[in-house]
Design a protein around this motif. Structure first.
Motif, short mmCIF file in Angstrom:
data_model
loop_
_atom_site.label_atom_id
_atom_site.label_comp_id
_atom_site.label_asym_id
_atom_site.label_seq_id
_atom_site.Cartn_x
_atom_site.Cartn_y
_atom_site.Cartn_z
N MET A 64 0.84 -1.18 0.00
CA MET A 64 0.00 0.00 0.00
C MET A 64 0.89 1.25 0.00
O MET A 64 1.92 1.28 0.65
CB MET A 64 -0.90 0.05 1.23
N SER A 65 0.43 2.26 -0.67
CA SER A 65 1.18 3.51 -0.77
C SER A 65 1.00 4.34 0.49
O SER A 65 -0.08 4.36 1.09
CB SER A 65 0.69 4.29 -1.99
N ASP A 66 2.07 5.04 0.88
CA ASP A 66 1.99 5.96 2.01
C ASP A 66 1.51 7.34 1.57
O ASP A 66 1.31 8.22 2.39
CB ASP A 66 3.36 6.11 2.67
N GLU A 67 1.35 7.53 0.26
CA GLU A 67 0.92 8.82 -0.28
C GLU A 67 -0.57 9.03 -0.02
O GLU A 67 -1.38 8.10 -0.08
CB GLU A 67 1.18 8.83 -1.78
N ALA A 68 -0.94 10.26 0.28
CA ALA A 68 -2.35 10.59 0.49
C ALA A 68 -3.16 10.30 -0.78
O ALA A 68 -2.65 10.44 -1.89
CB ALA A 68 -2.50 12.05 0.88
N VAL A 69 -4.40 9.90 -0.59
CA VAL A 69 -5.33 9.70 -1.71
C VAL A 69 -6.25 10.91 -1.74
O VAL A 69 -6.95 11.20 -0.76
CB VAL A 69 -6.14 8.40 -1.54
N THR A 70 -6.24 11.62 -2.86
CA THR A 70 -7.03 12.84 -3.03
C THR A 70 -7.92 12.67 -4.25
O THR A 70 -7.47 12.22 -5.30
CB THR A 70 -6.10 14.06 -3.23
N LEU A 71 -9.17 13.03 -4.10
CA LEU A 71 -10.11 12.89 -5.21
C LEU A 71 -11.27 13.84 -5.03
O LEU A 71 -11.46 14.43 -3.97
CB LEU A 71 -10.63 11.45 -5.29
N PHE A 72 -12.05 13.96 -6.10
CA PHE A 72 -13.35 14.62 -5.96
C PHE A 72 -14.40 13.78 -6.65
O PHE A 72 -14.12 13.00 -7.56
CB PHE A 72 -13.33 16.07 -6.45
N ALA A 73 -15.61 13.91 -6.15
CA ALA A 73 -16.77 13.21 -6.70
C ALA A 73 -17.77 14.26 -7.14
O ALA A 73 -17.94 15.29 -6.48
CB ALA A 73 -17.39 12.31 -5.65
N GLU A 74 -18.42 14.00 -8.26
CA GLU A 74 -19.46 14.90 -8.76
C GLU A 74 -20.69 14.10 -9.15
O GLU A 74 -20.57 12.97 -9.64
CB GLU A 74 -18.96 15.66 -9.98
N PHE A 75 -21.85 14.70 -8.94
CA PHE A 75 -23.10 14.08 -9.36
C PHE A 75 -24.19 15.14 -9.40
O PHE A 75 -24.06 16.21 -8.80
CB PHE A 75 -23.49 12.92 -8.43
N THR A 76 -25.26 14.83 -10.12
CA THR A 76 -26.35 15.77 -10.34
C THR A 76 -27.65 15.16 -9.84
O THR A 76 -28.04 14.06 -10.28
CB THR A 76 -26.49 16.10 -11.84
N ALA A 77 -28.33 15.86 -8.95
CA ALA A 77 -29.61 15.39 -8.43
C ALA A 77 -30.68 15.41 -9.52
O ALA A 77 -30.71 16.31 -10.36
CB ALA A 77 -30.06 16.25 -7.26
N LEU A 78 -31.52 14.40 -9.49
CA LEU A 78 -32.68 14.39 -10.38
C LEU A 78 -33.62 15.53 -9.99
O LEU A 78 -33.64 15.97 -8.83
CB LEU A 78 -33.43 13.07 -10.27
N ARG A 79 -34.40 15.99 -10.94
CA ARG A 79 -35.36 17.06 -10.67
C ARG A 79 -36.25 16.67 -9.50
O ARG A 79 -36.79 15.58 -9.45
CB ARG A 79 -36.19 17.31 -11.92
N GLY A 80 -36.35 17.56 -8.54
CA GLY A 80 -37.17 17.33 -7.36
C GLY A 80 -36.48 16.56 -6.24
O GLY A 80 -37.07 16.35 -5.18
N CYS A 81 -35.24 16.14 -6.45
CA CYS A 81 -34.52 15.34 -5.45
C CYS A 81 -33.35 16.07 -4.81
O CYS A 81 -32.66 15.50 -3.97
CB CYS A 81 -34.01 14.05 -6.10
N THR A 82 -33.15 17.32 -5.17
CA THR A 82 -31.96 18.05 -4.72
C THR A 82 -31.87 18.14 -3.20
O THR A 82 -30.81 17.89 -2.62
CB THR A 82 -31.94 19.46 -5.33
N GLU A 83 -32.94 18.47 -2.53
CA GLU A 83 -32.88 18.62 -1.08
C GLU A 83 -32.68 17.29 -0.39
O GLU A 83 -31.98 17.22 0.64
CB GLU A 83 -34.14 19.33 -0.57
N GLU A 84 -33.22 16.22 -0.94
CA GLU A 84 -33.00 14.89 -0.36
C GLU A 84 -31.53 14.47 -0.53
O GLU A 84 -30.93 13.92 0.38
CB GLU A 84 -33.93 13.85 -0.99
N VAL A 85 -30.96 14.75 -1.70
CA VAL A 85 -29.54 14.46 -1.91
C VAL A 85 -28.70 15.28 -0.93
O VAL A 85 -27.77 14.75 -0.31
CB VAL A 85 -29.12 14.75 -3.37
#
Length: 102
Positions: free
Chosen positions: A1-22
């Motif tokens: 296993m690497s000792d280097e930090a793991v850095t990432l980003f995640a993106e996603f789009t809520a379905l219409r009407g689901c934004t507040e639940e997300v």
């Protein structure tokens, strides 16, 4: 296993009407992930110009910490529910590599 930090980003789009639940679902995940011993950063955002679009920035101490994150008991239920509420099949992950030391 690497000792280097793991850095990432995640993106996603809520379905219409689901934004507040997300948003609510994601707030719960933020609280859980920030308690993980190997998590260094877990910040969730909504795009100002596209409020249905979410962006999550994540940093883990090392690869082992990231693997522990993936195995967390709340991850599977979160991702299953999220999949029902977003346009994409799953959150879109982008892994990052540091180009220079801070």
């Amino acid at each position: 296993m690497s000792d280097e930090a793991v850095t990432l980003f995640a993106e996603f789009t809520a379905l219409r009407g689901c934004t507040e639940e997300v948003d609510a679902l994601l707030r719960g995940l933020v609280a859980d992930v920030r308690q993980e011993p190997g998590n260094l950063v877990f910040d969730a955002y909504r795009r100002t110009e596209e409020p249905d679009r979410f962006f999550v920035f994540e940093v883990y101490r090392d690869r082992a910490a990231f693997e522990e994150h993936l195995a967390a008991p709340y991850g599977v239920p979160f991702n299953k529910r999220l999949q029902e509420l977003i346009m994409e099949d799953a959150s879109q992950l982008t892994f990052l590599s540091r180009t220079a030391e801070p």
